[in-house]
Design an enzyme around this catalytic site. Structure first.
Site, PDB file in Angstrom:
ATOM      1  N   HIS A 134      -2.994   3.923  -5.043  1.00  0.00           N
ATOM      2  CA  HIS A 134      -2.767   3.436  -6.410  1.00  0.00           C
ATOM      3  C   HIS A 134      -2.648   1.912  -6.506  1.00  0.00           C
ATOM      4  CE1 HIS A 134      -2.656   7.483  -7.699  1.00  0.00           C
ATOM      5  NE2 HIS A 134      -1.377   7.756  -7.549  1.00  0.00           N
ATOM      6  N   HIS A 206      -1.796   8.109 -15.410  1.00  0.00           N
ATOM      7  CA  HIS A 206      -0.990   8.928 -14.492  1.00  0.00           C
ATOM      8  C   HIS A 206       0.178   9.624 -15.188  1.00  0.00           C
ATOM      9  CE1 HIS A 206       0.812  10.104 -10.670  1.00  0.00           C
ATOM     10  NE2 HIS A 206      -0.258   9.651 -10.051  1.00  0.00           N
ATOM     11  N   GLU A 343      -5.545  13.560 -13.562  1.00  0.00           N
ATOM     12  CA  GLU A 343      -5.997  12.166 -13.505  1.00  0.00           C
ATOM     13  C   GLU A 343      -7.509  12.111 -13.397  1.00  0.00           C
ATOM     14  OE1 GLU A 343      -4.034  10.511 -10.011  1.00  0.00           O
ATOM     15  OE2 GLU A 343      -2.579  12.104 -10.210  1.00  0.00           O
TER      16      GLU A 343
HETATM   17  C1  BGC Z   1      -1.368  11.407  -5.838  1.00  0.00           C
HETATM   18  C2  BGC Z   1      -0.205  11.940  -5.057  1.00  0.00           C
HETATM   19  C3  BGC Z   1       0.894  10.934  -5.127  1.00  0.00           C
HETATM   20  C4  BGC Z   1       1.231  10.721  -6.552  1.00  0.00           C
HETATM   21  C5  BGC Z   1       2.292   9.697  -6.679  1.00  0.00           C
HETATM   22  C6  BGC Z   1      -0.934  11.190  -7.246  1.00  0.00           C
HETATM   23  O1  BGC Z   1      -1.969  10.639  -7.980  1.00  0.00           O
HETATM   24  O2  BGC Z   1      -2.449  12.276  -5.785  1.00  0.00           O
HETATM   25  O3  BGC Z   1      -0.535  12.183  -3.723  1.00  0.00           O
HETATM   26  O4  BGC Z   1       2.001  11.344  -4.406  1.00  0.00           O
HETATM   27  O5  BGC Z   1       0.121  10.297  -7.262  1.00  0.00           O
HETATM   28  O6  BGC Z   1       2.916   9.867  -7.854  1.00  0.00           O
END
Ligand code: BGC
Length: 378
Positions: A134, A206, A343
């Site tokens: 991210h 998210h 997402e």
């Molecule tokens: C991921 C997860 C991660 C999470 C964090 C998601 O987009 O796929 O693996 O732990 O985000 O909030």
């Protein structure tokens, strides 16, 4: 004070506060700005409330482009907040498992926090075991965006310029996100980005959804449809192996609406690796046009959320890492799987997978994607 005077004053006050509620009149779509707090360096952070004519409200802060509240009527017209989050900016600043934010510059994982671009190795921040997740330690979710509310509709434009080298990424990148609440109860997200050097981009929203509006219980009874014949299996660190695997006969087959919890505990190596669902689905018939790709429904409240996107992939993350250590809005403790993320994005680790659709952006090109969460109640 005379009654008419009091009524007038009351109407004036309500109008000033909500900008939308005439006394007894239908709400007009609009945006209201309020203070939300300050960043550690003293910069002011705002909270914008978007309202439409059909009973929906979205609250968005320019810190991380975070959607803090999304209020949707249930089948009886009763409004309820369907996303997880916090009441205060200080909580978002302290610990945030990406509640409601826009993740970037590259949402999801990049293996070993590096990739090759035009013959050079690019090293990005390692913040998830051996990998990059991210956008790094201070990704787009932790930045203060400039915000420009529309003065005629329920829309908010947010802009952030990342510097060349930020979190290791080449190129100064300007990202624009426009959130719009339509009168058809669509929550629309339009993303754009431009760069001054070749780089990679993958932006996503998210939000953690619980359509019951009661996240004190898990969302495993929600039914989910994902229009995908294939998904991308992962290794132990949640990096795609590169295979596009058929969902046929696996717990990853959501081609007919199925309760999220129906197979989440099945004996399955992939579910074990993700601690549940934490995988990317390869959306059928991707051609860059806006298409319906998924639908989440809560049988109790009747709320339904259809997902439309121009993107090739959908990461379905079943909130496996929520563990009851976070207390969210209204003092509610968020237990395991109390919220689900859908997402829309390119596949994880695309910069290292030449066979996946490309995430490279070059100077002169414009990254442009759209995702819509469309709500109704049945
Ligand atoms: C991921 C997860 C991660 C999470 C964090 C998601 O987009 O796929 O693996 O732990 O985000 O909030």
């Amino acid at each position: 004070m005379k009654r008419t005077m009091r009524t007038l004053l009351f109407c004036g006050l309500v109008a000033a506060v909500s900008m939308t509620q005439g006394c007894g009149q239908k709400a007009k779509p609009g945006v209201v700005k309020a203070a939300f707090g300050v960043m550690p360096d003293g910069r002011a952070v705002d909270l914008f409330t978007l309202t439409n004519r059909s009973g929906m409200e979205a609250r968005i802060t320019n810190y991380g482009c975070i959607v803090t509240h999304l209020t949707v009527p249930d089948r009886n017209g009763k409004p309820g907040d369907v996303v997880l989050g916090y009441d205060s900016l200080s909580s978002y600043l302290a610990v945030n498992p990406y509640f409601g934010c826009v993740a970037g510059r590259y949402a999801n994982r990049i293996a070993k926090a590096q990739f090759r671009l035009d013959g050079r190795t690019v090293r990005v921040t390692r913040n998830d075991g051996p990998n990059h997740l991210h956008g790094g330690r201070a990704g787009f979710d932790k930045k203060l965006w400039t915000a420009e509310p529309s003065d005629s509709s329920a829309a908010l434009k947010l802009v952030y310029t990342a510097s060349d080298g930020e979190e290791g990424y080449p190129g100064s990148l300007t990202a624009t996100v426009i959130y719009t609440l339509t009168d058809d109860n669509e929550f629309r997200i339009e993303y754009e980005a431009v760069t001054d050097k070749p780089t990679v981009v993958n932006l996503t929203q998210h939000s953690y959804f619980n359509l019951s509006a009661d996240p004190s219980t898990d969302a495993l009874d929600h039914t989910l449809l994902i229009l995908a014949d294939k998904f991308t299996p992962v290794d132990r660190t949640l990096i795609p192996t590169g295979e596009l695997k058929s969902v046929e006969g696996t717990p990853f087959d959501f081609r007919t609406p199925t309760a999220v919890g129906a197979r989440i505990g099945a004996e399955d190596e992939q579910l074990r690796r993700g601690l549940g669902y934490d995988h990317n689905w390869v959306l059928n018939g991707w051609d860059g046009s806006l298409q319906t790709v998924a639908e989440l429904a809560d049988p109790v409240s009747g709320r339904t959320m259809e997902v439309l996107t121009t993107e090739p992939g959908l990461q379905f993350y079943s909130g496996n890492f929520l563990d009851g250590t976070i207390t969210g809005k209204g003092g509610i403790v968020y237990g395991r799987r109390s919220g689900l993320c859908l997402e829309t994005q390119h596949y994880p680790d695309s910069p290292n997978k030449p066979k996946f659709p490309s995430t490279t952006l070059r100077p002169g090109e414009t990254y442009k994607t759209t995702t819509v969460y469309r709500f109704s109640a049945e």
